[in-house]
Design an enzyme around this catalytic site. Structure first.
Site, PDB file in Angstrom:
ATOM      1  N   HIS A  99      -6.870  17.963  14.318  1.00 40.78           N
ATOM      2  CA  HIS A  99      -5.958  18.955  14.907  1.00 40.78           C
ATOM      3  C   HIS A  99      -6.860  19.989  15.587  1.00 40.78           C
ATOM      4  O   HIS A  99      -7.966  20.253  15.103  1.00 40.78           O
ATOM      5  CB  HIS A  99      -5.170  19.731  13.859  1.00 40.78           C
ATOM      6  CG  HIS A  99      -4.299  18.921  12.966  1.00 40.78           C
ATOM      7  ND1 HIS A  99      -4.787  18.234  11.887  1.00 40.78           N
ATOM      8  CD2 HIS A  99      -2.955  18.732  12.953  1.00 40.78           C
ATOM      9  CE1 HIS A  99      -3.786  17.636  11.262  1.00 40.78           C
ATOM     10  NE2 HIS A  99      -2.660  17.914  11.884  1.00 40.78           N
ATOM     11  N   ASP A 102      -8.294  22.417  13.185  1.00 45.35           N
ATOM     12  CA  ASP A 102      -9.325  21.948  12.247  1.00 45.35           C
ATOM     13  C   ASP A 102     -10.720  22.206  12.808  1.00 45.35           C
ATOM     14  O   ASP A 102     -11.666  22.429  12.050  1.00 45.35           O
ATOM     15  CB  ASP A 102      -9.268  20.425  12.025  1.00 45.35           C
ATOM     16  CG  ASP A 102      -7.908  19.927  11.634  1.00 45.35           C
ATOM     17  OD1 ASP A 102      -7.168  20.695  11.012  1.00 45.35           O
ATOM     18  OD2 ASP A 102      -7.590  18.761  11.957  1.00 45.35           O
ATOM     19  N   GLU A 230       4.719  10.512  14.425  1.00 47.42           N
ATOM     20  CA  GLU A 230       4.475  10.200  13.011  1.00 47.42           C
ATOM     21  C   GLU A 230       5.688  10.624  12.192  1.00 47.42           C
ATOM     22  O   GLU A 230       5.907  11.817  11.965  1.00 47.42           O
ATOM     23  CB  GLU A 230       3.218  10.953  12.550  1.00 47.42           C
ATOM     24  CG  GLU A 230       2.854  10.668  11.117  1.00 47.42           C
ATOM     25  CD  GLU A 230       1.543  11.350  10.710  1.00 47.42           C
ATOM     26  OE1 GLU A 230       0.626  11.480  11.546  1.00 47.42           O
ATOM     27  OE2 GLU A 230       1.442  11.767   9.546  1.00 47.42           O
ATOM     28  N   GLU A 266       2.558   6.638   8.182  1.00 45.63           N
ATOM     29  CA  GLU A 266       1.783   7.118   7.023  1.00 45.63           C
ATOM     30  C   GLU A 266       2.419   6.594   5.740  1.00 45.63           C
ATOM     31  O   GLU A 266       3.632   6.756   5.526  1.00 45.63           O
ATOM     32  CB  GLU A 266       1.738   8.649   7.032  1.00 45.63           C
ATOM     33  CG  GLU A 266       1.027   9.193   5.804  1.00 45.63           C
ATOM     34  CD  GLU A 266       0.590  10.642   5.951  1.00 45.63           C
ATOM     35  OE1 GLU A 266       0.290  11.076   7.082  1.00 45.63           O
ATOM     36  OE2 GLU A 266       0.555  11.332   4.921  1.00 45.63           O
ATOM     37  N   HIS A 269       4.414   9.076   3.672  1.00 53.65           N
ATOM     38  CA  HIS A 269       5.665   9.487   4.320  1.00 53.65           C
ATOM     39  C   HIS A 269       6.732   8.403   4.132  1.00 53.65           C
ATOM     40  O   HIS A 269       7.908   8.717   3.991  1.00 53.65           O
ATOM     41  CB  HIS A 269       5.445   9.731   5.814  1.00 53.65           C
ATOM     42  CG  HIS A 269       4.509  10.873   6.105  1.00 53.65           C
ATOM     43  ND1 HIS A 269       4.206  11.259   7.391  1.00 53.65           N
ATOM     44  CD2 HIS A 269       3.820  11.704   5.295  1.00 53.65           C
ATOM     45  CE1 HIS A 269       3.354  12.282   7.350  1.00 53.65           C
ATOM     46  NE2 HIS A 269       3.112  12.564   6.093  1.00 53.65           N
ATOM     47  N   ASP A 294      -1.655   6.087   9.160  1.00 53.18           N
ATOM     48  CA  ASP A 294      -2.296   7.104   8.336  1.00 53.18           C
ATOM     49  C   ASP A 294      -2.357   6.529   6.928  1.00 53.18           C
ATOM     50  O   ASP A 294      -1.337   6.438   6.220  1.00 53.18           O
ATOM     51  CB  ASP A 294      -1.511   8.427   8.365  1.00 53.18           C
ATOM     52  CG  ASP A 294      -2.014   9.352   9.463  1.00 53.18           C
ATOM     53  OD1 ASP A 294      -2.846   8.905  10.280  1.00 53.18           O
ATOM     54  OD2 ASP A 294      -1.582  10.519   9.510  1.00 53.18           O
ATOM     55  N   ASP A 305       4.102  15.071  -0.859  1.00 52.96           N
ATOM     56  CA  ASP A 305       3.095  14.334  -0.102  1.00 52.96           C
ATOM     57  C   ASP A 305       1.725  14.581  -0.749  1.00 52.96           C
ATOM     58  O   ASP A 305       1.053  15.547  -0.419  1.00 52.96           O
ATOM     59  CB  ASP A 305       3.142  14.915   1.328  1.00 52.96           C
ATOM     60  CG  ASP A 305       2.516  14.026   2.365  1.00 52.96           C
ATOM     61  OD1 ASP A 305       2.209  12.873   2.047  1.00 52.96           O
ATOM     62  OD2 ASP A 305       2.357  14.498   3.499  1.00 52.96           O
ATOM     63  N   ASP A 307      -0.963  12.689  -0.596  1.00 56.76           N
ATOM     64  CA  ASP A 307      -2.074  12.282   0.286  1.00 56.76           C
ATOM     65  C   ASP A 307      -3.299  11.807  -0.484  1.00 56.76           C
ATOM     66  O   ASP A 307      -4.428  12.270  -0.245  1.00 56.76           O
ATOM     67  CB  ASP A 307      -2.484  13.459   1.195  1.00 56.76           C
ATOM     68  CG  ASP A 307      -1.493  13.725   2.312  1.00 56.76           C
ATOM     69  OD1 ASP A 307      -0.727  12.807   2.661  1.00 56.76           O
ATOM     70  OD2 ASP A 307      -1.490  14.855   2.851  1.00 56.76           O
ATOM     71  N   ASP A 337      -5.613   9.764   6.132  1.00 57.01           N
ATOM     72  CA  ASP A 337      -4.962  11.070   5.972  1.00 57.01           C
ATOM     73  C   ASP A 337      -4.864  11.295   4.455  1.00 57.01           C
ATOM     74  O   ASP A 337      -3.780  11.304   3.869  1.00 57.01           O
ATOM     75  CB  ASP A 337      -3.592  11.054   6.650  1.00 57.01           C
ATOM     76  CG  ASP A 337      -3.040  12.452   6.852  1.00 57.01           C
ATOM     77  OD1 ASP A 337      -3.603  13.391   6.261  1.00 57.01           O
ATOM     78  OD2 ASP A 337      -2.038  12.611   7.583  1.00 57.01           O
TER      79      ASP A 337
END
Ligand code: XUL
Ligand code: CO
Length: 436
Positions: A99, A102, A230, A266, A269, A294, A305, A307, A337
């Site tokens: 991003h 980031d 996404e 993802e 998700h 992802d 989430d 991750d 991710d």
């Protein structure tokens, strides 16, 4: 200053190795289904979870021990980039995803933010040249700053819509400059908390207007990367508009955007939407919309989430079956991710996380390829639908019959005979391939 001075390049040592800093299954140049493993998998590092994630959660402060903690501003961003590229080189990771927020500090205003980005993009470009590492995709962060409290392109405030547009414009330019192969739109806060104050019709129309502007700008600047949406059903908003694959495909078709976007699926998700990962991949594949992945996993006992790094071999096999049947994932890839747990705060834990994920998908790829080569499920499934290859089934497929003809046919039928779906048998065989 280097972070991982004591850690050498991670090598493939095979399943019998007891070196915790070696790959047991990921052997980048090993040929599987006609091409090297690394070309099937196209692994990417997520800049955010790996280099900016600090381990804080709603109940506690940052825990991650990272050398850039002592710095701020551009100097911090440069050290992150240095260490990030060192990390990727050591893992043999050929791509990264980012991003805008980031890689560079937000700055006091949009102008300063853009200037910060220009400095860091120059810096990252040099690191990319030096290492040969490429950009899988870029995106913008239009959800962290308080201005996005009510959404970005679906905000009731047109100034926020404009600001988000300026961010995407810049992020797309940067992604193009870094040779990014895709550009991702994750809905961020594009959703709602209550219908009592929400004009869903206007918000969805605006989301579509925004995406059309992105398509127009992409064409204008000659960005050739793939645009990706996404899906995610909830979090941070109660109801995110890009709920799941089926919802996104319906949305794209309503607004005639379907030729311009594919999907970035993802795993976590998918589970939040009460789907399996392979369901979402399958829905994309049969609709020609599988763009990228992802890679992560959730915790089935938690409704958010998490991750986590993907370690579930069962899910990885089923995912890789979809990828292989899709003819591959390029120009997409497998972006981790994924983040190390808050308690895994030492830098070396990043290696363990990535090694776990890369080995799981490498093994998943090999097993999926064996299952496909042996026709295990395909032969069974073909036989299961054989009634559509002859007789009335073939007439249905060829659109030669309607309700009247089918009623006549049904009236002439005796007892209908079905055959077993043999789910347990197939699950036994799947396990047998996994255990081998
Ligand atoms: C959020 C998420 C994002 C996107 C990119 O759940 O997955 O990191 O992948 O914005
Ligand atoms: Co994601």
């Amino acid at each position: 200053m280097k972070l991982f001075d004591t850690i050498d390049k991670i090598k493939f040592e095979g399943p019998d190795s007891d070196n915790s800093l070696a790959f047991k299954y990921y052997n980048p140049d090993q040929i599987v289904a006609g091409k090297p493993m690394k070309e099937h998998l196209r692994f990417a590092m997520s800049y955010w979870h790996t280099l900016t994630g600090d381990g804080s959660d709603p109940f506690g402060a940052a825990t991650m021990e990272r050398p850039w903690n002592e710095l701020d501003g551009i100097e911090q961003a440069k050290l992150r980039a240095d260490i990030g590229f060192e990390f990727m080189e050591k893992l043999g990771m050929e791509y990264f995803c980012f991003h805008d927020l980031d890689i560079a500090p937000e700055g006091k205003n949009l102008k300063e933010k853009h200037a910060n980005l220009d400095i860091i993009v120059d810096y990252i470009e040099e690191l990319m040249k030096k290492t040969g590492i490429k950009c899988l995709w870029g995106t913008t962060n239009a959800f962290t700053h308080p201005r996005f409290v009510h959404g970005a392109s679906t905000s009731p405030n047109a100034d926020v819509f404009a600001y988000a547009a300026a961010q995407v414009k810049k992020a797309m330019e940067i992604t193009m400059r870094l040779g990014g192969e895709n550009y991702v739109f994750w809905g961020g806060r594009e959703g709602y908390e209550t219908l009592l104050n929400t004009n869903t019709e206007l918000e969805l129309d605006n989301l579509a207007r925004f995406l059309q502007m992105a398509v127009d700008y992409k064409e204008k600047i000659g960005f050739t990367g793939q645009l990706l949406i996404e899906p995610k059903p909830k979090e941070p908003t109660k109801h995110q508009y890009d709920f799941d694959t089926a919802t996104v495909l319906g949305f794209l078709r309503k607004y005639n955007l379907q030729d311009h976007f594919k999907l970035n699926i993802e795993a976590n998700h998918a589970t939040l939407a009460m789907h399996t990962f392979d369901h979402e991949l399958n829905m994309c594949r049969i609709n020609g919309a599988l763009g990228s992945i992802d890679a992560n996993q959730g915790d089935l006992l938690l409704g958010w989430d998490t991750d986590q790094f993907p370690t579930n071999i069962y899910d990885a096999v089923l995912a890789m079956i979809e990828v292989l049947k899709n003819g591959g994932i390029a120009p997409g890839g497998l972006n981790f991710d994924s983040k190390v747990r808050r308690g895994s705060f030492e830098p070396v834990d990043l290696f363990y996380g990535y090694i776990a994920g890369m080995d799981t998908f490498a093994r998943g790829l090999i097993i999926a390829d064996n299952l496909i080569k042996d026709g295990v499920f395909d032969n069974f499934t073909k036989e299961r639908y054989a009634s559509y290859e002859t007789g009335i089934g073939k007439q249905i497929i060829n659109k030669e019959v309607g309700f009247e003809e089918l009623e006549n046919y049904a009236l002439g039928l005796g007892d209908i005979k079905n055959t077993s779906g043999r789910q347990e048998l197939l699950e036994n065989i799947l396990n047998q391939y996994i255990y081998r």
